[in-house]
Design an enzyme around this catalytic site. Structure first.
Site, PDB file in Angstrom:
ATOM      1  N   ARG A  51      -0.260  -6.491  -3.554  1.00  0.00           N
ATOM      2  CA  ARG A  51      -0.679  -5.577  -4.392  1.00  0.00           C
ATOM      3  C   ARG A  51      -2.331  -5.328  -4.127  1.00  0.00           C
ATOM      4  O   ARG A  51      -2.588  -4.953  -3.200  1.00  0.00           O
ATOM      5  CB  ARG A  51      -0.376  -6.027  -5.753  1.00  0.00           C
ATOM      6  CG  ARG A  51      -0.027  -4.810  -6.805  1.00  0.00           C
ATOM      7  CD  ARG A  51       0.160  -4.870  -7.970  1.00  0.00           C
ATOM      8  NE  ARG A  51      -0.467  -5.935  -8.884  1.00  0.00           N
ATOM      9  CZ  ARG A  51       0.034  -6.287 -10.126  1.00  0.00           C
ATOM     10  NH1 ARG A  51       0.848  -5.703 -10.848  1.00  0.00           N
ATOM     11  NH2 ARG A  51      -0.800  -7.173 -10.730  1.00  0.00           N
ATOM     12  N   ASP A  68       1.518  -9.476 -14.529  1.00  0.00           N
ATOM     13  CA  ASP A  68       0.644  -8.827 -15.715  1.00  0.00           C
ATOM     14  C   ASP A  68       1.543  -7.871 -16.612  1.00  0.00           C
ATOM     15  O   ASP A  68       1.290  -7.559 -17.741  1.00  0.00           O
ATOM     16  CB  ASP A  68      -0.625  -8.327 -15.163  1.00  0.00           C
ATOM     17  CG  ASP A  68      -1.473  -9.226 -14.995  1.00  0.00           C
ATOM     18  OD1 ASP A  68      -1.192 -10.559 -15.724  1.00  0.00           O
ATOM     19  OD2 ASP A  68      -2.517  -9.150 -13.952  1.00  0.00           O
ATOM     20  N   ASP A  81       2.084 -12.246  -5.381  1.00  0.00           N
ATOM     21  CA  ASP A  81       0.602 -11.920  -5.455  1.00  0.00           C
ATOM     22  C   ASP A  81      -0.371 -12.810  -5.672  1.00  0.00           C
ATOM     23  O   ASP A  81      -1.409 -12.851  -5.605  1.00  0.00           O
ATOM     24  CB  ASP A  81       0.334 -10.604  -6.026  1.00  0.00           C
ATOM     25  CG  ASP A  81       1.399  -9.447  -5.526  1.00  0.00           C
ATOM     26  OD1 ASP A  81       1.684  -9.294  -4.424  1.00  0.00           O
ATOM     27  OD2 ASP A  81       1.842  -8.557  -6.629  1.00  0.00           O
ATOM     28  N   THR A 108       4.723 -14.197  -9.632  1.00  0.00           N
ATOM     29  CA  THR A 108       4.582 -13.066  -8.700  1.00  0.00           C
ATOM     30  C   THR A 108       4.025 -13.577  -7.314  1.00  0.00           C
ATOM     31  O   THR A 108       3.431 -14.567  -7.432  1.00  0.00           O
ATOM     32  CB  THR A 108       3.428 -12.162  -9.227  1.00  0.00           C
ATOM     33  OG1 THR A 108       3.154 -11.221  -8.307  1.00  0.00           O
ATOM     34  CG2 THR A 108       2.216 -12.732 -10.040  1.00  0.00           C
ATOM     35  N   ASP A 130      -1.950 -13.129  -8.560  1.00  0.00           N
ATOM     36  CA  ASP A 130      -3.167 -12.286  -9.032  1.00  0.00           C
ATOM     37  C   ASP A 130      -3.252 -12.077 -10.516  1.00  0.00           C
ATOM     38  O   ASP A 130      -4.116 -11.444 -11.144  1.00  0.00           O
ATOM     39  CB  ASP A 130      -3.138 -10.943  -8.433  1.00  0.00           C
ATOM     40  CG  ASP A 130      -1.795 -10.085  -9.018  1.00  0.00           C
ATOM     41  OD1 ASP A 130      -0.939 -10.635  -9.554  1.00  0.00           O
ATOM     42  OD2 ASP A 130      -1.682  -8.876  -8.602  1.00  0.00           O
ATOM     43  N   ARG A 144      12.596  -1.156 -13.991  1.00  0.00           N
ATOM     44  CA  ARG A 144      11.448  -0.465 -14.773  1.00  0.00           C
ATOM     45  C   ARG A 144      11.918   0.210 -15.874  1.00  0.00           C
ATOM     46  O   ARG A 144      12.977   0.852 -15.519  1.00  0.00           O
ATOM     47  CB  ARG A 144      10.509   0.094 -13.887  1.00  0.00           C
ATOM     48  CG  ARG A 144       9.970  -0.846 -12.659  1.00  0.00           C
ATOM     49  CD  ARG A 144       8.707  -0.106 -12.132  1.00  0.00           C
ATOM     50  NE  ARG A 144       8.377  -0.865 -10.955  1.00  0.00           N
ATOM     51  CZ  ARG A 144       7.606  -1.934 -10.788  1.00  0.00           C
ATOM     52  NH1 ARG A 144       7.025  -2.316 -12.124  1.00  0.00           N
ATOM     53  NH2 ARG A 144       7.399  -2.513  -9.816  1.00  0.00           N
ATOM     54  N   GLY A 160       8.538  -7.083 -10.000  1.00  0.00           N
ATOM     55  CA  GLY A 160       8.962  -7.509  -8.806  1.00  0.00           C
ATOM     56  C   GLY A 160       9.275  -8.977  -8.800  1.00  0.00           C
ATOM     57  O   GLY A 160       8.976  -9.588  -9.515  1.00  0.00           O
TER      58      GLY A 160
END
Length: 334
Positions: free
Chosen positions: A177, A109, A133, A131, A135, A78, A17
């Protein structure tokens, strides 16, 4: 003064993303490579483009002015082929054939897992965490998080105006996410009534309906519930609130607007420094690393070690939020 380098050519790609600050990271890589006398090529469409050899030359002129732009000038995609070991082997062969002696990968990740596979096939890879997120376990901060938080907060501020005007409840879904880092920061910044994140278990009647009723008895006439996307169908949450309280409840899914827009200063600066650090490692012939932040310090980890790390949710800040919102003195030590 130019940095010494043991490599002649490196590549850079973005994967997964998009996030505000990716372009700033690309520019940091290119400008540093130029200082080192290293040829730099951009790889379009992530790992899929690497397998296909979608290369473009990058220099100071090409990256001029991109720091302020959102998205990624190299595009992202992707690749089903790259998920297989044969695809990673093919990508590594393309690197060797093209004279790419090091690769900077910008993403999350999933991007790093792909990079770890490339490293296993002999490619010097350095990852940059990017990102919204936030995370990624190995870093306290990922590029894009600050800008996304501000974008979401601005949208919620606007919603709060109309919720106040009509005495309604607004249920707002933010991205993240599987994590609630973004939802928590946005909830605190906008004075939300409730923040719902996957890291916390909820008794809906007590923790959601009960808190809204408590706020209403205290004189509040409009309410905002920030919901992390991992919490499930946000319209079901809104429907339950409407049914239990009788308060007109509206849903807003902020969606991909959170990933776009001009990056804020923190993301521009962090991305630029991480781009520099990544090239610095490759120039020394070092690979299989991930750049990270610990507090305000920039460090790097072995990519396998980085992927094994997990990120804890900020329970202390969440506890502060709930205590502050409902004036629960029992949870504060003042």
């Amino acid at each position: 003064m130019a940095l010494e380098s043991s490599v002649n050519r490196i590549g850079v790609l973005t994967s997964g993303g998009d996030a505000p600050g990716m372009n700033a990271a690309i520019r940091g890589v290119v400008r540093t490579a130029q200082c080192c006398g290293i040829d730099c090529v951009g790889i379009r469409h992530g790992y899929a483009g690497l397998i296909r050899g979608e290369f473009i030359p990058l220099n100071e002129k090409v990256v001029k002015g991109i720091t302020a732009r959102g998205g990624t000038m190299l595009y992202s995609a992707r690749s089903q082929e790259f998920m297989l070991d044969e695809g990673k082997k093919r990508a590594a062969e393309v690197c060797r054939f093209s004279g790419i002696e090091g690769l900077v990968i910008i993403g999350g990740d999933g991007t790093f897992k792909g990079g770890s596979g490339l490293a296993a096939h002999g490619v010097n890879v350095v990852g940059i965490p990017c990102t919204i997120d936030n995370d990624i376990g190995c870093t306290s901060y990922a590029i894009g998080f600050d800008t996304a938080s501000n974008t979401a907060a601005e949208a919620v501020d606007r919603l709060n105006d109309t919720m106040q005007s009509h005495e309604r409840c607004s249920v707002v879904e933010v991205m993240g996410r599987g994590a609630g880092h973004l939802a928590l920061k946005v909830g605190i910044a906008t004075g939300a009534t409730i923040v719902m994140v996957p890291e916390i278990e909820y008794d809906f009647d007590r923790d959601v309906i009960g808190r809204i009723r408590t706020a209403r008895l205290a004189g509040r006439t409009n309410f905002t519930v920030i919901v992390a996307e991992a919490m499930g169908p946000v319209r079901e949450i809104a429907g339950k609130i409407n049914e239990a309280t009788g308060i007109e409840t509206r849903v807003t899914e902020l969606g991909h607007i959170q990933r776009g827009g001009s990056p804020h200063v923190r993301d521009r600066v962090a991305a630029t420094i991480m781009g520099y650090k990544a090239v610095e490692l490759l120039a020394k012939g070092q690979g299989g690393r991930v750049i990270a932040m610990q507090g305000e310090e920039f460090v790097d980890y072995d990519i396998t070690e980085a992927l094994s790390m997990t990120k804890d949710f900020d329970y202390a800040t969440y506890k502060m939020f709930t205590a502050f919102t409902f004036l629960d003195k029992s949870t504060l030590c003042i």
